[in-house]
Design an enzyme around this catalytic site. Structure first.
Site, PDB file in Angstrom:
ATOM      1  N   SER A  87      19.850 -12.408  12.740  1.00 13.53           N
ATOM      2  CA  SER A  87      18.421 -12.459  12.103  1.00 13.53           C
ATOM      3  C   SER A  87      17.541 -12.413  13.545  1.00 13.53           C
ATOM      4  CB  SER A  87      18.720 -13.999  11.557  1.00 13.53           C
ATOM      5  OG  SER A  87      17.264 -13.986  10.730  1.00 13.53           O
ATOM      6  N   ASP A 103      21.697  -9.827   0.711  1.00 12.14           N
ATOM      7  CA  ASP A 103      20.929 -10.281   1.577  1.00 12.14           C
ATOM      8  C   ASP A 103      19.259 -10.725   0.913  1.00 12.14           C
ATOM      9  OD1 ASP A 103      19.130 -11.468   3.661  1.00 12.14           O
ATOM     10  OD2 ASP A 103      20.430 -10.462   5.056  1.00 12.14           O
ATOM     11  N   HIS A 156      22.590 -13.378   3.725  1.00 11.80           N
ATOM     12  CA  HIS A 156      21.870 -13.491   5.085  1.00 11.80           C
ATOM     13  C   HIS A 156      22.665 -14.165   6.363  1.00 11.80           C
ATOM     14  CE1 HIS A 156      18.534 -12.449   7.867  1.00 11.80           C
ATOM     15  NE2 HIS A 156      18.465 -13.720   8.200  1.00 11.80           N
TER      16      HIS A 156
END
Length: 356
Positions: free
Chosen positions: A181, A308, A336
């Protein structure tokens, strides 16, 4: 150097959980039992690890099996040379991994916004068992690092534990960086500063930004422009008072579950809920300066997750088109946080990348 997490071998425990039933249709009962037993083993280990982590020692090992439900395409840095293949292996089929062509065994796992070294516990254990040397770090104001997240003002400060770790490596020693991320911004920063310490970089559904871009810009299509977000968002934290600029970002539990953990097992959601911290805002609002001589000299790989909700597959595809990594892998059914939702598939990809 910041708080680090290194995986050390421990005794493997057995568990028998045959009384539980997996509601998933179309699977044989032997496969159901295998998956449930392994999940139970992982989560028992997770609880033990979490307790150790809180006392600033996080170690353990467990037996896992490789889930190959993924596809990949690899090219020469976006030159159009692409191949693809799909693997579909049952969770309960244990794979013998033979490591070849390794430039380095060291894999440094860099968490994303709000997370800490603790989130990699499954990946750490499996990489260690495969013969690699995983390390996970708490970035500044994250995990068990005692810095107030509201006090973190730059990406340099936020990424300092990672840079310190790389600087401490011996002459000629390199690592594989894996950033999740917004951790993609931290590994990008490290690639620009210390490219000679990095063998390759892996962006796990991450902010693989271009020169002059902010990590937040990657999410702007999902949330709002930075200016609008800073004016209107209800998730902002004002650590220095409402009359001063926002210092952090916090999602509530339901939003976290919906955005990050839509495919994650409930016990991992519970672990994350009590472990996640406010997100320092300044680092994700900072524009990166990246050069082809430094950042561009490191081979990059991107891992996409197809379920996601935080960084949509369309946004991930856009990042890949614009940045042309050397290789692209896709995890079917991953949210995610595939280190929770698809740990076997993620592990298999990381081992493959280590040998490329």
């Amino acid at each position: 150097m910041g708080n680090g997490l290194a995986c050390m071998p421990g005794k493997e425990k057995k568990t028998n959980n045959r009384s539980r039933r997996n509601p998933t249709s179309g699977l044989g009962s032997w496969r159901k039992r295998g998956v449930l037993e392994e999940d139970e083993l992982l989560h028992r280990q997770a609880l033990a690890m979490a307790r150790q982590h809180l006392s600033q020692r996080f170690e353990g090992s467990m037996s896992r099996r490789v889930d190959g439900s993924m596809s990949r395409r690899v090219g020469g840095g976006g030159n159009g040379s692409v191949s693809s293949r799909r693997h579909n292996l049952p969770d309960s089929v244990k794979q013998t991994i033979i490591l070849e062509n390794l430039e380095t065994k060291k894999v440094v796992l860099v968490h994303g916004e709000g997370f800490g070294a603790w989130c990699w516990y499954k990946t750490m254990s499996m990489l260690d068992e495969a013969g690699l040397e995983p390390v996970s770090l708490d970035l500044t104001g994250s995990g068990i690092d005692t810095t107030d997240p509201n006090s973190v003002k730059t990406l340099e400060e936020y990424s300092k534990p990672l840079v310190n770790y790389l600087n401490a490596l011996g002459d000629g020693e390199k690592v594989i960086l894996v950033g999740h991320s917004c951790g993609g911004a931290s590994i990008s920063y490290a690639m620009e500063k210390l490219p000679n310490k990095i063998s390759k970089a892996v962006f796990l559904t991450a902010t693989m930004v271009s020169d002059g871009q902010r990590p937040f810009d990657v999410f702007s299509g999902e949330l709002a422009s930075a200016d609008v977000f800073l004016q209107e968002s209800q998730f902002l934290v004002y650590g220095n008072g409402k009359d001063k600029p926002a210092t952090g970002l916090v999602f509530d539990k339901q939003q976290i579950k919906a955005l990050y953990f839509n495919q994650t097992p409930p016990k991992d959601i519970a672990l994350a809920t009590v472990s996640m911290r406010p997100i320092p805002l300044a680092p994700i609002m900072e524009k990166l300066s990246l050069t082809s001589e430094n950042y561009g000299s490191v081979r990059r790989f991107y891992i996409q997750t197809l379920e996601d909700y935080m960084l949509s597959p369309d946004v991930q595809e856009k990042l890949v088109r614009e940045s042309s990594p050397h290789g692209v892998f896709k995890i079917k059914g991953g949210d995610h946080c595939p280190f929770f939702s698809k740990p076997q598939a993620l592990h298999k990809i990381l081992v493959e990348i280590a040998q490329m």
